[in-house]
Design a protein around this motif. Sequence first.
Motif, short mmCIF file in Angstrom:
data_model
loop_
_atom_site.label_atom_id
_atom_site.label_comp_id
_atom_site.label_asym_id
_atom_site.label_seq_id
_atom_site.Cartn_x
_atom_site.Cartn_y
_atom_site.Cartn_z
N LYS A 67 -10.68 -4.07 -55.08
CA LYS A 67 -10.00 -3.71 -53.83
C LYS A 67 -8.49 -3.89 -53.96
O LYS A 67 -7.71 -3.04 -53.51
CB LYS A 67 -10.54 -4.58 -52.70
CG LYS A 67 -9.95 -4.26 -51.34
CD LYS A 67 -10.56 -5.14 -50.28
CE LYS A 67 -9.94 -4.85 -48.91
NZ LYS A 67 -10.50 -5.73 -47.85
N GLU A 68 -8.08 -5.00 -54.59
CA GLU A 68 -6.64 -5.23 -54.78
C GLU A 68 -6.03 -4.16 -55.68
O GLU A 68 -4.91 -3.69 -55.43
CB GLU A 68 -6.43 -6.62 -55.38
CG GLU A 68 -6.76 -7.75 -54.41
CD GLU A 68 -6.58 -9.11 -55.06
OE1 GLU A 68 -6.25 -9.14 -56.28
OE2 GLU A 68 -6.75 -10.13 -54.37
N ARG A 69 -6.78 -3.76 -56.74
CA ARG A 69 -6.25 -2.71 -57.61
C ARG A 69 -6.10 -1.39 -56.87
O ARG A 69 -5.11 -0.66 -57.05
CB ARG A 69 -7.17 -2.55 -58.83
CG ARG A 69 -7.07 -3.67 -59.84
CD ARG A 69 -7.58 -3.21 -61.19
NE ARG A 69 -8.96 -2.77 -61.12
CZ ARG A 69 -10.01 -3.55 -61.37
NH1 ARG A 69 -9.82 -4.81 -61.73
NH2 ARG A 69 -11.23 -3.08 -61.30
N LEU A 70 -7.09 -1.06 -56.02
CA LEU A 70 -7.00 0.19 -55.26
C LEU A 70 -5.83 0.14 -54.28
O LEU A 70 -5.09 1.14 -54.13
CB LEU A 70 -8.31 0.42 -54.50
CG LEU A 70 -9.52 0.82 -55.35
CD1 LEU A 70 -10.78 0.89 -54.49
CD2 LEU A 70 -9.30 2.15 -56.03
N GLU A 71 -5.64 -1.00 -53.61
CA GLU A 71 -4.52 -1.11 -52.68
C GLU A 71 -3.19 -0.99 -53.41
O GLU A 71 -2.26 -0.35 -52.93
CB GLU A 71 -4.62 -2.44 -51.93
CG GLU A 71 -5.79 -2.51 -50.96
CD GLU A 71 -5.89 -3.86 -50.28
OE1 GLU A 71 -5.13 -4.78 -50.68
OE2 GLU A 71 -6.71 -4.01 -49.36
N GLN A 72 -3.10 -1.63 -54.58
CA GLN A 72 -1.86 -1.54 -55.36
C GLN A 72 -1.62 -0.11 -55.83
O GLN A 72 -0.48 0.38 -55.80
CB GLN A 72 -1.95 -2.49 -56.56
CG GLN A 72 -0.67 -2.57 -57.38
CD GLN A 72 0.49 -3.13 -56.59
OE1 GLN A 72 0.29 -4.00 -55.74
NE2 GLN A 72 1.68 -2.66 -56.86
N SER A 73 -2.70 0.59 -56.25
CA SER A 73 -2.54 1.98 -56.68
C SER A 73 -2.10 2.87 -55.52
O SER A 73 -1.24 3.74 -55.70
CB SER A 73 -3.86 2.49 -57.26
OG SER A 73 -4.26 1.71 -58.38
N ALA A 74 -2.68 2.64 -54.33
CA ALA A 74 -2.27 3.43 -53.16
C ALA A 74 -0.82 3.16 -52.80
O ALA A 74 -0.06 4.08 -52.46
CB ALA A 74 -3.18 3.10 -51.97
N GLU A 75 -0.40 1.90 -52.90
CA GLU A 75 1.00 1.58 -52.60
C GLU A 75 1.94 2.22 -53.61
O GLU A 75 2.98 2.79 -53.24
CB GLU A 75 1.17 0.06 -52.61
CG GLU A 75 2.56 -0.41 -52.19
CD GLU A 75 2.66 -1.92 -52.14
OE1 GLU A 75 3.76 -2.43 -51.86
OE2 GLU A 75 1.62 -2.59 -52.38
#
Length: 243
Positions: free
Chosen positions: A166-174
Motif C-alpha cells: 500500500k505504501e509503495r502504491l501511494e508513493q508511486s501515485a504521488e
Amino acid sequence: MTKPGKQSGRQYTEAEVRAILERALRDAQTRGVSHDELVAAAEEIGISRAAIEAASRGIEHVQGEEEARVAILARRRKEFRSHLFSYLLVNAFLFAVNALTDGPWWFFWPLLGWGLGLAFHALGALSSDVSPPQIRGELERSAAQARKEQHRRLKEQREAERLERKERLEQSAEDFGHAVEEGVATVLSRIAKEIRGSAPPPAPVEVASKRSRIAPLDAGEADSEELGEEEADRAARRGRGGR
C-alpha cells in the motif's frame, strides 16, 4: 603423504566408540556441532545417514517427552501453590469472622473439609509420576500452540507485506502526480513562449506621448484661425454700414 598412526589399525568395541564420540562431543561443545557435521562424522565410521536421521528423530522425541513431563510437573506445582494460597486466605478470613462474632467455634469445619481436598491435591502435585496419556496430551497441546503461534506470525507477515504494498502504491501515485504537474507546467511554459514570439511589437511610448501632445496644439491653431475669419467678416460688415 602422512604416515598412518600407531592406532590406525586398532579395532574399537561399540562401548568404546560411544565413549570416544561422547568425549569428542564434550570437547567440541564450546562451538557446537551442526547436523551435517554429525552426519559426516558418522559416515566416516560406517554409520549411514538414514541411521543418523532415525536416531536424531528418536532423540528429539525423547527430548520432547521430557520437556512435556517437566512442563506438566511445573504446572501441577503452580496450581497447588495457587490452591494453598486461596486455602490460607479464605480460612484466615473465616477464623477472623468466627472470633469477632458470638457463638460456637465453627471455622474449623471448612478448615478440615477443605484441608482434606488440599491434601489430595498435594499428593498429586508433589508426585513426579506422569502417565503416557498425559505426556501425549501435553505434546499435542504444545504442537497446537506452536501451530497457533506460526499462524499468528504468518498473519503478521502478510499484514506487513500488505501495508508495504500500500505504501509503495501511494508513493508511486504521488510520484506520478508530481510528474504530471511538471509536464503540464513545461507545456504551458512552451505555449506562453510561442505566443510571446508571434505577437506584434508594441508602439514606442515616446512616440505615442508626442502624438498626444501634438494633437491638442493642432486643434488650438484651427480654432484661432476660425476666430480670425469671423472678426474679419464683422469688420467688413461695419465698414459697409458706415458708408
